[in-house]
Every structure is written in structure tokens, then in C-alpha cells.
Design an enzyme around this catalytic site. Structure first.
Site, PDB file in Angstrom:
ATOM      1  N   ASN A 151       0.785  -1.243   0.000  1.00 61.83           N
ATOM      2  CA  ASN A 151       0.000   0.000   0.000  1.00 61.83           C
ATOM      3  C   ASN A 151       0.813   1.288   0.000  1.00 61.83           C
ATOM      4  OD1 ASN A 151       0.593  -0.695   2.676  1.00 61.83           O
ATOM      5  ND2 ASN A 151      -1.023   0.620   3.432  1.00 61.83           N
ATOM      6  N   GLU A 249       4.821  -4.152  12.163  1.00 63.58           N
ATOM      7  CA  GLU A 249       3.861  -3.056  11.945  1.00 63.58           C
ATOM      8  C   GLU A 249       2.660  -3.663  11.251  1.00 63.58           C
ATOM      9  OE1 GLU A 249       4.281  -0.050  13.029  1.00 63.58           O
ATOM     10  OE2 GLU A 249       6.431   0.082  13.404  1.00 63.58           O
ATOM     11  N   CYS A 283      -3.108   1.315   6.851  1.00 62.60           N
ATOM     12  CA  CYS A 283      -3.207   0.651   8.153  1.00 62.60           C
ATOM     13  C   CYS A 283      -3.856   1.588   9.169  1.00 62.60           C
ATOM     14  CB  CYS A 283      -1.819   0.233   8.620  1.00 62.60           C
ATOM     15  SG  CYS A 283      -0.627   1.577   8.615  1.00 62.60           S
ATOM     16  N   GLU A 461       8.978   2.064  14.744  1.00 60.65           N
ATOM     17  CA  GLU A 461       9.861   2.550  13.690  1.00 60.65           C
ATOM     18  C   GLU A 461       9.952   4.056  13.842  1.00 60.65           C
ATOM     19  OE1 GLU A 461       8.339   0.993   9.912  1.00 60.65           O
ATOM     20  OE2 GLU A 461       9.767  -0.651  10.089  1.00 60.65           O
TER      21      GLU A 461
HETATM   22  P1  NAD Z   1       0.474  -9.400   3.949  1.00 60.36           P
HETATM   23  O1  NAD Z   1       0.723  -9.735   5.368  1.00 60.36           O
HETATM   24  O2  NAD Z   1      -0.339 -10.334   3.133  1.00 60.36           O
HETATM   25  O3  NAD Z   1       1.864  -9.249   3.173  1.00 60.36           O
HETATM   26  C1  NAD Z   1       2.864  -8.355   3.601  1.00 60.36           C
HETATM   27  C2  NAD Z   1       4.201  -8.841   3.084  1.00 60.36           C
HETATM   28  O4  NAD Z   1       4.515 -10.076   3.722  1.00 60.36           O
HETATM   29  C3  NAD Z   1       4.227  -9.128   1.586  1.00 60.36           C
HETATM   30  O5  NAD Z   1       5.481  -8.755   1.064  1.00 60.36           O
HETATM   31  C4  NAD Z   1       4.070 -10.637   1.540  1.00 60.36           C
HETATM   32  O6  NAD Z   1       4.596 -11.210   0.363  1.00 60.36           O
HETATM   33  C5  NAD Z   1       4.881 -11.032   2.756  1.00 60.36           C
HETATM   34  N1  NAD Z   1       4.599 -12.367   3.304  1.00 60.36           N
HETATM   35  C6  NAD Z   1       3.434 -13.048   3.282  1.00 60.36           C
HETATM   36  N2  NAD Z   1       3.599 -14.258   3.888  1.00 60.36           N
HETATM   37  C7  NAD Z   1       4.887 -14.307   4.320  1.00 60.36           C
HETATM   38  C8  NAD Z   1       5.654 -15.279   5.025  1.00 60.36           C
HETATM   39  N3  NAD Z   1       5.141 -16.459   5.390  1.00 60.36           N
HETATM   40  N4  NAD Z   1       6.946 -14.998   5.310  1.00 60.36           N
HETATM   41  C9  NAD Z   1       7.495 -13.811   4.957  1.00 60.36           C
HETATM   42  N5  NAD Z   1       6.816 -12.854   4.264  1.00 60.36           N
HETATM   43  C10 NAD Z   1       5.519 -13.105   3.957  1.00 60.36           C
HETATM   44  O7  NAD Z   1      -0.139  -7.936   3.939  1.00 60.36           O
HETATM   45  P2  NAD Z   1      -0.645  -7.082   2.676  1.00 60.36           P
HETATM   46  O8  NAD Z   1      -1.975  -7.596   2.262  1.00 60.36           O
HETATM   47  O9  NAD Z   1       0.447  -6.990   1.650  1.00 60.36           O
HETATM   48  O10 NAD Z   1      -0.767  -5.634   3.320  1.00 60.36           O
HETATM   49  C11 NAD Z   1      -1.901  -5.176   3.964  1.00 60.36           C
HETATM   50  C12 NAD Z   1      -1.718  -5.219   5.471  1.00 60.36           C
HETATM   51  O11 NAD Z   1      -0.585  -4.466   5.863  1.00 60.36           O
HETATM   52  C13 NAD Z   1      -2.888  -4.605   6.205  1.00 60.36           C
HETATM   53  O12 NAD Z   1      -3.254  -5.419   7.298  1.00 60.36           O
HETATM   54  C14 NAD Z   1      -2.331  -3.280   6.715  1.00 60.36           C
HETATM   55  O13 NAD Z   1      -2.972  -2.780   7.842  1.00 60.36           O
HETATM   56  C15 NAD Z   1      -0.914  -3.647   6.982  1.00 60.36           C
HETATM   57  N6  NAD Z   1      -0.069  -2.445   7.034  1.00 60.36           N
HETATM   58  C16 NAD Z   1       0.428  -2.031   8.250  1.00 60.36           C
HETATM   59  C17 NAD Z   1       1.192  -0.858   8.348  1.00 60.36           C
HETATM   60  C18 NAD Z   1       1.723  -0.376   9.668  1.00 60.36           C
HETATM   61  O14 NAD Z   1       2.651   0.418   9.650  1.00 60.36           O
HETATM   62  N7  NAD Z   1       1.203  -0.821  10.801  1.00 60.36           N
HETATM   63  C19 NAD Z   1       1.456  -0.108   7.185  1.00 60.36           C
HETATM   64  C20 NAD Z   1       0.942  -0.559   5.985  1.00 60.36           C
HETATM   65  C21 NAD Z   1       0.180  -1.734   5.906  1.00 60.36           C
END
Ligand code: NAD
Length: 489
Positions: A151, A249, A283, A461
């Protein structure tokens, strides 16, 4: 179409994994074809990283020499802001105004952590022993896994890469499947800025295969993750098995509170920005709204008027507010949440559908949606929808408000709109969240720590501590007495 190479241990090459694509969310056209990293690329990247961070040519450089690389990256990013913003808009479909801001934020992050690393000191600890001097110095951890979601590419990547490199580590960057292009561009810019080969690899690929292999690798010494709570919880287990540290995060379902004395014009615009910018794919989206009953009707009339006027459109058209969601599957998931809310008795006050404009038919659009009359324990009020959907409640009693605002597994952020700062302060202290915005929302300062309570994550962070998270302390004792230790006399 020419295949986009990836950055493996200082070499640009086609990945050894499966074919993958970057797709424009506004019309489904293909921006780039690439091959994902394979497991052999993970091995090669980590071996190169491990050698690179320990090489005397990097390790023995003075802090300001290492910082110079980050300053140069920052300048290169700003010189190419338009190009990078345009690329990110193609990669994840955000409007240009937003991607320009994300690019500028990445440049600022690089500068900030360069400055922090230049001014980082060791600590002389107060000696408790006679004739002994003690001090602690900070050392890098080694190879860092940086895993990011789709995102906010470049901004979230820089938030990990800059402090990790500034601290003297090497980084294996794994961007989200849907958005590989900005991370690869960042790899190019670091190379151009003079970062020695091997210190930064960019390995696009499937999270459960490539991300997992990176995080499990014995030579990876910290996992810095931004993404969903389910993935974060899984990676916390991986890190626990290896006894390494993490920063996680994760997701959010942030409450915004409109107090009886709020400046309504300011609050309405803040609420609309807080939930609907980035089409709600943030998020920190303020996705649950609590309005004092005495202002409910007036506030809702204004909120609906402003929301109905938002421009839903092509992300490359200047002035667009609501652009497409990342993928058709994600749009379907948002629509399913709204259908569930309808079934649970919610009143859809606006939106609640895919736009009927034929010009938008080939993109993943969803109209900004406001729902009231839902029970607070319903699915749409409890789960992170990650789309342009706001659920609204009225409240009278402050204790009940606090109970409902905290009645969620997440604890990332909250907003409070009030003219009374004493009230805001006491309310803020009662909310179980990592960030509270008062009379503003979704503003970020790189020097202010960020992170979640509860299921929204662990660790922080940003801020000066942001560099120390990528370091470990070594304590040294210097004997100052000329006498031998008398124990064996
Ligand atoms: P996701 O957890 O599906 O994926 C995030 C990343 O993790 C991707 O690069 C994915 O390929 C990787 N990943 C997935 N499985 C993995 C594994 N087993 N081992 C290592 N890496 C793995 O999340 P998403 O759908 O890409 O993003 C949306 C989510 O991110 C939402 O829940 C949002 O709230 C959160 N988010 C949080 C913040 C914050 O700062 N708190 C900021 C932005 C987004």
C-alpha cells in the site's frame, strides 16, 4: 515485453523463480513482467549480504561517509520524484498527489537516518567499580529481512532500509507481490549513490515461499515486517525459534471521535481524509467513527455531502480522490464486507457499490461507503476491511465511548476532534493505541516513533531509536588499576 531484472547480491539478473507481473489497477494492463526470486537467489543474496556488511571497506568507514550514501539517495529520489511517483501510481494505483508525497517521504526518511547515524554516540556508563571504566558501543546486527506490503511502496521500504543501512547492516528487501517496481528502483538508486555491492538485495516473490525462506535463513538476524496481523504473528514465531528480534507493523481498525465542541468543518474534512485517502487502503485509516449524539445529525449531513463530492477516477488524472483498489480480488473482498454489513442490519448511507461509470469499468474501483446502525460487534466494525468503508456510531457517555473505541483487537491509532485539549489529553490516555491525532489525522513526522498496541504490532519505527533497533550493544570494561586481581593469592 522485456523482462525486468531483480537485484541479487549486487548483480542485476532475471530471478530464478516463477514469472510474475506488475499490473495497473486502473485498467489491468501489464506494467512489467519479471521472474520472481527463487530459493537459490535467496541463498546468493544472503551470502553476499553477510560478506558485504562485514567487509572492512564498509564496516570501517566513518559514520558520515556511510551517511553520505543516504544523503545522495535522498537527492536522487527528489531529482526523480515525478518519475518515481508515476511508476508507483502504475504499480499500486494510488493518485499522483499521494504517490508524490510518498516519494518525498522516502527521501526525507533517508536524510533523517543519515543524520541520526552521524550523530550516534557510544555511552560511557557510570562506573560502579573502582579502577574500572565501562562503556557501551552500538554494533550492527548483520543481515536484516525487510518485508513490506503493497500500500505505500518506497515510503515503507525506506523506513526499514535507511535505518538498517545507517546502522551498518545489510538488507534483503522483499516487496509485496503486487508492487515490486519501486523497491527495484530503490535498489538502482542506492547503487547509483555508491552503496557497495551486496549490501542491498531486492527479491520480489511470493511471501509464503521467498519471504519465508529469507526470514528463516540462519544468517538473517532481524525481521522488520510491515503487513497483515496474520503474517506478522506467524513471523513472530519464526523469529522466536531463531531467537532474533522483530519489528511488526500490522493492521488497524482505528477509531475517530468527534466531541460535542469539535470544529465541525475541520473534523468533517479530517474524517474524510482519514478514511478515504488511499481509498482506505491504509493501516491507519480512521475506519470507525464515534460522533457525540448532540452533533450527530449535523455532522452526518456535512460528512455525506463532502463524501458524495469526492472525485472517483483515474489515478493519473490530477484531482482524483478515490482511485482503484489494488486487485480485483481485494475489491471483491471489500464488497463482501459491505454485503455482510447490509445483512447485519447496517444502513448504507452512501456508496456500497462499484461505480457505474463505464469509463471506470476495467479498474478495481469501489465507491466511498458510509454505514450506520450496525452493532459494534458485527464483522464490518471489528475486522480490517482495508478499503473505503466507514462505520459510524453516536455516543453520549464518555466511559461507554472509551469502552467501544477499545473494543477491538487492533490498537494502531485514533483521532480526536475537540476544542478542549484537557478533554483530548485525558481521552487520549484512555485509548489503547500507539498514535493519537488530536485535531489532525494521518500526519507523520519521521522523528516521532510509530507502532501499534495489541494486534497492531510490536516495536516502533522512526525516531532516533529507529536506528538503535537495528543495532546491538556491546559493553567494554577497561581495568585502570596497575595491581593484579588478588583472587589467586
Ligand atoms: P500481507 O501480510 O499479506 O503481506 C505483507 C508482506 O509479507 C508481503 O510482502 C508478503 O509477500 C509477505 N509475506 C506473506 N507471507 C509471508 C511469510 N510467510 N513470510 C514472509 N513474508 C511473507 O499484507 P498485505 O496484504 O500486503 O498488506 C496489507 C496489510 O498491511 C494490512 O493489514 C495493513 O494494515 C498492513 N499495514 C500495516 C502498516 C503499519 O505500519 N502498521 C502499514 C501498511 C500496511
Amino acid at each position: 515485453m522485456k523482462q525486468q531484472p531483480i537485484l541479487v547480491g549486487g548483480e542485476w539478473k532475471l530471478g530464478s523463480g516463477n514469472p510474475m507481473q506488475s499490473v495497473f489497477p486502473a485498467d489491468g494492463s501489464v506494467n512489467a513482467e519479471l521472474r520472481a526470486a527463487g530459493l537459490e537467489d535467496v541463498e546468493a543474496a544472503i551470502a553476499a549480504a553477510d560478506a558485504a556488511w562485514q567487509a572492512p571497506g564498509w564496516r570501517d568507514r566513518l559514520p558520515h561517509e556511510r551517511a553520505a550514501v543516504l544523503y545522495r539517495v535522498s537527492d536522487l529520489i527528489m531529482a526523480r520524484q515525478e518519475e518515481l511517483a508515476a511508476l508507483q501510481t502504475r504499480d499500486n494505483g494510488k493518485p499522483l498527489a499521494e504517490t508524490r508525497a510518498l516519494v518525498a517521504s522516502a527521501a526525507g526518511t533517508a536524510r533523517y537516518f543519515a543524520a541520526v547515524s552521524e550523530t550516534l554516540d557510544s555511552e560511557i556508563t557510570t562506573p560502579r567499580l573502582p579502577d574500572t571504566m565501562t562503556f557501551s558501543q552500538y554494533e550492527p546486527l548483520g543481515v536484516i529481512a525487510a518485508i513490506t506490503p503493497w500500500n505505500s511502496p518506497i515510503a515503507s521500504e525506506m523506513q526499514k532500509v535507511a535505518p538498517a543501512l545507517a546502522a551498518g547492516n545489510a538488507v534483503i528487501m522483499k516487496p509485496a507481490e503486487a508492487t515490486p517496481l519501486l523497491a527495484l528502483k530503490m535498489g538502482e538508486l542506492f547503487e547509483e549513490a555508491g552503496l557497495p555491492k551486496g549490501l542491498l538485495s531486492v527479491l520480489p516473490g511470493k511471501g509464503s515461499v521467498i519471504g519465508e525462506a529469507i526470514c528463516r535463513h540462519p544468517r538473517v538476524r532481524r525481521i522488520s515486517f510491515t503487513g497483515g496481523t496474520r503474517t506478522g504473528r506467524h513471523l513472530a514465531h519464526v523469529a522466536a525459534d531463531k531467537l532474533i528480534s522483530t519489528s511488526l507493523e500490522l493492521g488497524g481498525k482505528s477509531p475517530t471521535i468527534v466531541c460535542p465542541d469539535a470544529n465541525l468543518e475541520q473534523a468533517v474534512k479530517g474524517v474524510v481524509f482519514g478514511i478515504f485517502s488511499s481509498s482506505g487502503q491504509a493501516c491507519i485509516a480512521g475506519s470507525r467513527l464515534f460522533i457525540h449524539a448532540s452533533r450527530y445529525d449535523e455532522f452526518m449531513a456535512r460528512l455525506l455531502a463532502v463524501t458524495r463530492n469526492l472525485r472517483v477516477g483515474h489515478p493519473e488524472t490530477e484531482g482524483t480522490h478515490i482511485s482503484p483498489l489494488i486487485t480485483p480480488e481485494h475489491r471483491d473482498s471489500v464488497a463482501a464486507y459491505v454485503d455482510q454489513a447490509r445483512a447485519d442490519g447496517g444502513r448504507i448511507l452512501c456508496g456500497g457499490a462499484i461505480p457505474d461509470d463505464p469509463a471506470l469499468a476495467s479498474g478495481n474501483y469501489y465507491l466511498p461507503t458510509i454505514i450506520d446502525s450496525l452493532p459494534h460487534d458485527s464483522v464490518a466494525c471489528q475486522e480490517e476491511i482495508f478499503g473505503p468503508v466507514l462505520v459510524v456510531f453516536s455516543y453520549r457517555d464518555e466511559d461507554e465511548l472509551v469502552r467501544l473505541a477499545n473494543d477491538n483487537v487492533y490498537g494502531l491509532a485514533a483521532g480526536i476532534w475537540t476544542a478542549d485539549y484537557q478533554r483530548a489529553f485525558s481521552l487520549a490516555r484512555r485509548l489503547a493505541v500507539g498514535t493519537v491525532w488530536i485535531n489532525t489525522y494521518k500526519k507523520f513526522s519521521i522523528s516521532t516513533p510509530f507502532g501499534g498496541y495489541k494486534d497492531s504490532g510490536i516495536g516502533r519505527e522512526k525516531g532516533r531509536q529507529g536506528v538503535l533497533a537495528y543495532m546491538q550493544q556491546k559493553s567494554l570494561y577497561l581495568g585502570m588499576s596497575p595491581e593484579p586481581i588478588g583472587w589467586s593469592d
